[in-house]
Motif scaffolding. Structure first.
Motif, PDB file in Angstrom:
ATOM      1  N   VAL A 262       0.839  -1.205   0.000  1.00 51.86           N
ATOM      2  CA  VAL A 262       0.000   0.000   0.000  1.00 51.86           C
ATOM      3  C   VAL A 262       0.871   1.252   0.000  1.00 51.86           C
ATOM      4  O   VAL A 262       0.644   2.194  -0.786  1.00 51.86           O
ATOM      5  N   ILE A 263       1.885   1.285   0.871  1.00 47.63           N
ATOM      6  CA  ILE A 263       2.778   2.446   0.944  1.00 47.63           C
ATOM      7  C   ILE A 263       3.520   2.640  -0.371  1.00 47.63           C
ATOM      8  O   ILE A 263       3.662   3.770  -0.866  1.00 47.63           O
ATOM      9  N   TYR A 264       3.972   1.543  -0.951  1.00 51.70           N
ATOM     10  CA  TYR A 264       4.718   1.660  -2.212  1.00 51.70           C
ATOM     11  C   TYR A 264       3.845   2.221  -3.329  1.00 51.70           C
ATOM     12  O   TYR A 264       4.261   3.132  -4.056  1.00 51.70           O
ATOM     13  N   PHE A 265       2.640   1.699  -3.477  1.00 51.73           N
ATOM     14  CA  PHE A 265       1.786   2.165  -4.555  1.00 51.73           C
ATOM     15  C   PHE A 265       1.323   3.598  -4.334  1.00 51.73           C
ATOM     16  O   PHE A 265       1.029   4.323  -5.290  1.00 51.73           O
ATOM     17  N   MET A 266       1.273   4.038  -3.082  1.00 53.24           N
ATOM     18  CA  MET A 266       0.918   5.426  -2.803  1.00 53.24           C
ATOM     19  C   MET A 266       2.021   6.397  -3.217  1.00 53.24           C
ATOM     20  O   MET A 266       1.741   7.517  -3.654  1.00 53.24           O
TER      21      MET A 266
END
Length: 282
Positions: A262-266
């Motif tokens: 989630v953090i990476y795609f954000m």
């Protein structure tokens, strides 16, 4: 001649695309196997450790997981506090230090940067015993602060931010802000940080992942089960001496990895923007 050149370029592009697709699948494959094994039973995993299709044991694995010391809600909450706090401290203060090294001219600037690079060469494990003794003496064991505040001193991130600013910051912008009466912190927060957004996002991802996956320091500092992080809880999913429920272990690993996706795609779009920015030449 032009047709042969065009055919050669088409072949080169095809080969490049094929290699990129292969490398992408190779990178995704371990995560896919982990997700699929989270839905499989222990017997299935022992018979064939590589499963490409989901099975029917997800709920039973979740039930087994809930009966163990693994508390996903508590672990997620604790890991999120530590990782978010460490990321914010590291990114902000490293950017501020890099800004001071680039925007200001002072006598000890180069020796100070040399000292930061020297600290970078010291392994964290070397100072871990002394760090634990110090935290024990000031009663900060079983506390999140020793896992958050040291992130303020991040030599590698200072080096990265400094190099980024040296290539993308114009001192005329700072001088103009000073002429307009802007304070130093106001200039940094409103002008410099937006310029550093791609670098900040890149380092934020790396720092968050590193802090989230950190097992060594939390394992020696946190002894209260209510303060366990996700990696500690996953490390305790060993079962008894006779049987290990591998399905529940894979499910625990999956729950640990999902927030990182989630953090990476954000933030991944900022990394791409940073790469594009670095490719543009005036």
């Amino acid at each position: 001649m032009s047709k042969s050149l065009k055919a050669s370029r088409t072949l080169s592009k095809t080969v490049i695309y094929a290699v990129c697709i292969f490398l992408s699948l190779l990178s995704v494959f371990p995560f896919w196997v982990m997700f699929m094994n989270a839905t499989r039973g222990t017997f299935e995993i022992q018979q064939n450790s590589v499963g490409l299709f989901p099975s029917k044991y997800l709920l039973s694995n979740l039930k087994i997981l809930s009966n163990k010391s693994f508390n996903a809600t508590t672990g997620f909450f604790n890991s999120m506090i530590i990782s978010s706090g460490a990321t914010l401290c590291a990114v902000y203060f490293s950017s501020l230090t890099a800004y001071a090294l680039v925007a200001y001219s002072w006598k000890m600037r180069q020796p100070f940067f040399t000292f930061i690079m020297a600290v970078l060469m010291i392994p964290a494990q070397v100072s871990s015993i002394g760090f634990y003794k110090f935290m024990y003496q000031i009663n900060l064991t079983n506390n999140f602060l020793p896992l958050i505040l040291p992130a303020i001193a991040s030599p590698a991130m200072v080096f990265f931010m400094r190099q980024y600013l040296m290539g993308n910051l114009s001192l005329d912008i700072i001088n103009s802000a000073r002429i307009d009466g802007a304070g130093e912190l106001y200039t940094f927060n409103t002008i410099i940080l937006p310029i550093m957004k791609p670098a900040v996002a890149t380092q934020a991802i790396f720092t968050f992942v590193l802090s989230w996956n950190n097992l060594f320091l939390p394992l020696i500092l946190l002894t209260d089960s209510d303060k366990y992080t996700m990696p500690i809880m996953v490390s305790l999913l060993r079962g008894d001496i006779y049987k290990t429920e591998y399905g529940s272990v894979y499910l625990g690993l999956t729950l640990t990895v999902l927030p990182l996706f989630v953090i990476y795609f954000m933030l991944s779009k900022y990394i791409i923007a940073g790469v594009s920015l670095g490719a543009i030449k005036e």
